[in-house]
Design an enzyme around this catalytic site. Structure first.
Site, short mmCIF file in Angstrom:
data_model
loop_
_atom_site.label_atom_id
_atom_site.label_comp_id
_atom_site.label_asym_id
_atom_site.label_seq_id
_atom_site.Cartn_x
_atom_site.Cartn_y
_atom_site.Cartn_z
N ASP A 279 -23.92 -74.84 -1.89
CA ASP A 279 -23.41 -75.81 -2.87
C ASP A 279 -24.52 -76.48 -3.67
OD1 ASP A 279 -20.84 -75.32 -2.09
OD2 ASP A 279 -20.44 -77.31 -1.28
N ARG B 282 -13.63 -75.98 9.56
CA ARG B 282 -15.06 -76.07 9.24
C ARG B 282 -15.87 -76.53 10.45
NH1 ARG B 282 -18.87 -79.78 7.73
NH2 ARG B 282 -20.50 -79.00 6.34
N TYR C 85 -2.24 -73.45 6.05
CA TYR C 85 -2.42 -72.30 6.95
C TYR C 85 -2.86 -72.82 8.32
CZ TYR C 85 -7.22 -72.84 5.02
OH TYR C 85 -8.43 -73.33 4.57
C1 LIG Z 1 -18.64 -83.15 5.70
C2 LIG Z 1 -18.19 -81.94 4.94
C3 LIG Z 1 -16.88 -81.52 5.04
C4 LIG Z 1 -16.45 -80.40 4.33
N1 LIG Z 1 -15.16 -80.01 4.44
C5 LIG Z 1 -14.73 -78.90 3.82
C6 LIG Z 1 -13.40 -78.46 3.99
O1 LIG Z 1 -12.63 -79.08 4.69
N2 LIG Z 1 -13.00 -77.32 3.36
C7 LIG Z 1 -13.87 -76.62 2.58
O2 LIG Z 1 -13.48 -75.56 2.04
N3 LIG Z 1 -15.13 -77.02 2.39
C8 LIG Z 1 -15.58 -78.14 2.99
N4 LIG Z 1 -16.85 -78.55 2.82
C9 LIG Z 1 -17.68 -77.79 1.89
C10 LIG Z 1 -18.15 -76.53 2.46
O3 LIG Z 1 -18.65 -76.72 3.75
C11 LIG Z 1 -19.23 -76.06 1.53
O4 LIG Z 1 -18.72 -75.89 0.22
C12 LIG Z 1 -19.77 -74.73 1.89
O5 LIG Z 1 -19.69 -74.47 3.24
C13 LIG Z 1 -21.22 -74.61 1.42
O6 LIG Z 1 -22.00 -75.31 2.34
P1 LIG Z 1 -23.45 -75.83 2.14
O7 LIG Z 1 -24.15 -75.57 3.43
O8 LIG Z 1 -24.05 -75.32 0.90
O9 LIG Z 1 -23.27 -77.40 1.93
P2 LIG Z 1 -22.64 -78.51 2.87
O10 LIG Z 1 -21.61 -77.96 3.75
O11 LIG Z 1 -22.28 -79.62 1.97
O12 LIG Z 1 -23.88 -78.96 3.78
C14 LIG Z 1 -24.98 -79.70 3.29
C15 LIG Z 1 -25.63 -80.43 4.46
O13 LIG Z 1 -26.88 -80.96 4.03
C16 LIG Z 1 -27.05 -82.26 4.55
N5 LIG Z 1 -28.03 -82.93 3.70
C17 LIG Z 1 -27.85 -83.39 2.42
N6 LIG Z 1 -29.01 -83.87 1.93
C18 LIG Z 1 -29.95 -83.71 2.90
C19 LIG Z 1 -31.36 -83.98 2.99
N7 LIG Z 1 -32.04 -84.49 1.95
N8 LIG Z 1 -32.01 -83.72 4.16
C20 LIG Z 1 -31.34 -83.20 5.22
N9 LIG Z 1 -30.00 -82.91 5.20
C21 LIG Z 1 -29.33 -83.14 4.05
C22 LIG Z 1 -25.64 -82.82 4.51
O14 LIG Z 1 -25.50 -83.92 5.39
C23 LIG Z 1 -24.81 -81.61 4.93
O15 LIG Z 1 -24.66 -81.52 6.33
C24 LIG Z 1 -17.34 -79.68 3.50
C25 LIG Z 1 -18.68 -80.11 3.40
C26 LIG Z 1 -19.12 -81.23 4.12
C27 LIG Z 1 -20.56 -81.70 4.03
#
Ligand SMILES: Cc1cc2nc3c(=O)[nH]c(=O)nc-3n(C[C@H](O)[C@H](O)[C@H](O)COP(=O)(O)OP(=O)(O)OC[C@H]3O[C@@H](n4cnc5c(N)ncnc54)[C@H](O)[C@@H]3O)c2cc1C
Length: 397
Positions: free
Chosen positions: A299, A108, A220
């Site tokens: 998410d 990631r 993996y």
């Molecule tokens: C630290 C971390 C580690 C992960 N590790 C894995 C993994 O190992 N394997 C896997 O399959 N999936 C992992 N995931 C989940 C995966 O990245 C997500 O399910 C997928 O990529 C969808 O991503 P997203 O951008 O919707 O949410 P996320 O990846 O959760 O990103 C959301 C981002 O929004 C930021 N944020 C939250 N609230 C606010 C706000 N009010 N203002 C500004 N910023 C804000 C958070 O800090 C985060 O960086 C991880 C997520 C995170 C945050």
């Protein structure tokens, strides 16, 4: 600065960063605010199937990503008890030929770093760390977004606000969804270990899935084969929110006993000195993803269990559809956002449901597990993997 094409994104995860690139590609000006003061290589392995890699490739980050990804030859399903392969589902060149884009395994942190580098190189994207998006106010010409940083508050004007703020999204509640993610009584223990520290069979370019009763194990290679991502998932009633809680090996091994798991699986689980835990959550379908010029993505909109490996993939698809929808009707942002939500909801609900079903299938015990294994063998790898064509063949529009 003109605000007429300025879009604010809350969150620089995989979804927020991909949305920034896709929107900039369509001519928008994008400001991404991330609450974390630093983007470290947090997390572990992520699988990216062709529906997602196609979009990343079209956004121009395929070549950079290729340096750190591994292409799996196959997904091998094993019996946790005997270690024997139940079925081998072809991926690699066959998946690329079949779906027109590759299947990748990536860390990631590497994916996020590639997206950040592309965003920083794009003059239409500004990425600011250490800023939390807290609220917004709607007015005649768009929105005013309120943010908090280390020394105070700030405001930004824009035509749209995208909540890509992850599982615990605060914008999701701000638009009226009061329900919280539900803990699904399962914990993932995760570890990343240097490839030379594991025996050769564990280093092969394969996704290996071991099925046991009430638990399963996936591993993996990532980081161009230099590291092995290991994830062991078991039923567990203890909730531990966050991505990086430290997990004790003794506690993990209570779910993977020597009497129920093969010697090879136990040997792999005994290798890492450190484990991190990650409680698993999802949510029922949200009644609404947005209001006015605000919407959700990734998410924040559709938390899902990881048993189909589609969390990142769905966030990446959301980003492409959102950018297309806004580009088609930039003069009517609320209509463009509702069209995006309508386009995405049915598919993400199906993927959430299929992920839940896979979780139940993986953890079967006794006669049910025996029947599952016979059915898998009878169907064979090609037919089993073709059940995911509806996911991997997806194209925007
Ligand atoms: C630290 C971390 C580690 C992960 N590790 C894995 C993994 O190992 N394997 C896997 O399959 N999936 C992992 N995931 C989940 C995966 O990245 C997500 O399910 C997928 O990529 C969808 O991503 P997203 O951008 O919707 O949410 P996320 O990846 O959760 O990103 C959301 C981002 O929004 C930021 N944020 C939250 N609230 C606010 C706000 N009010 N203002 C500004 N910023 C804000 C958070 O800090 C985060 O960086 C991880 C997520 C995170 C945050």
């Amino acid at each position: 600065m003109t605000t007429s094409r300025n879009i604010v994104i809350a969150g620089a995860g995989i979804g927020g960063l991909t949305a920034a690139l896709a929107l900039a590609d369509k001519g928008f000006r994008v400001s991404v605010f991330e609450q974390a003061p630093r983007l470290e290589a947090v997390g572990a392995g992520i699988q990216l199937s062709p529906n997602a890699t196609r979009i990343l490739r079209d956004l121009g980050i395929g070549d950079v990503l290729k340096r750190s990804t591994v292409v799996p030859d196959a997904l091998v399903v094993r019996s946790g008890a005997s270690g024997r392969a139940i079925v081998r589902m072809p991926l690699g060149a066959e998946a690329e030929r079949r779906h027109g884009a590759p299947y990748w395994m990536v860390h990631r942190g590497d994916l996020q770093a590639a997206l950040v580098a592309a965003a920083e190189a794009n003059p239409d994207i500004t990425l600011t760390l250490g800023v939390k998006v807290e609220d917004y106010a709607t007015h005649r010409h768009g929105l005013t977004v309120q943010m908090r940083h280390a020394t105070g508050f700030d405001e930004e004007h824009c035509i749209a606000l995208i909540g890509a703020d992850g599982l615990w999204s605060s914008l999701r509640s701000r638009i009226g969804n009061r329900e919280k993610p539900r803990f699904r009584n399962r914990t993932a223990w995760r570890s990343l270990i240097a490839a030379p520290e594991v025996p050769e069979p564990f280093r092969e370019p394969l996704i290996q899935l071991w099925l046991g009763s009430d638990a399963h194990l996936v591993h993996y290679p990532v980081r161009a084969g230099a590291a092995i991502n290991i994830v062991a998932i078991a039923h567990d009633s203890q909730e531990r929110p966050g991505w990086s809680a430290v997990g004790a090996r003794d506690e993990l091994m209570k779910h993977f006993s020597r009497s129920a798991w093969s010697r090879d699986a136990i040997e792999l689980l005994m290798r890492p000195a450190e484990w991190q835990t990650w409680s698993l959550y999802d949510m029922p379908e949200l009644p609404q993803w947005g209001e006015g010029s605000v919407t959700l993505l990734g998410d924040a909109a559709h938390p899902m269990l990881p048993f189909l490996a589609q969390g990142a993939g769905m966030a990446i698809e959301d980003a492409a559809v959102l950018a297309g929808s806004l580009a088609r009707s930039p003069g009517d942002v609320p209509a463009a956002l509702r069209a995006y939500e309508e386009a995405r909801r049915p598919r993400t609900v199906l993927v959430q449901q299929a992920s839940r079903r896979n979780g139940a299938i993986y953890h079967k015990a006794g006669p049910e597990a025996f029947i599952r294994n016979i059915a898998m063998r009878a169907l064979g790898g090609r037919r089993l993997i073709s059940r995911y064509d509806w996911i991997y063949d997806w194209r925007d529009g």
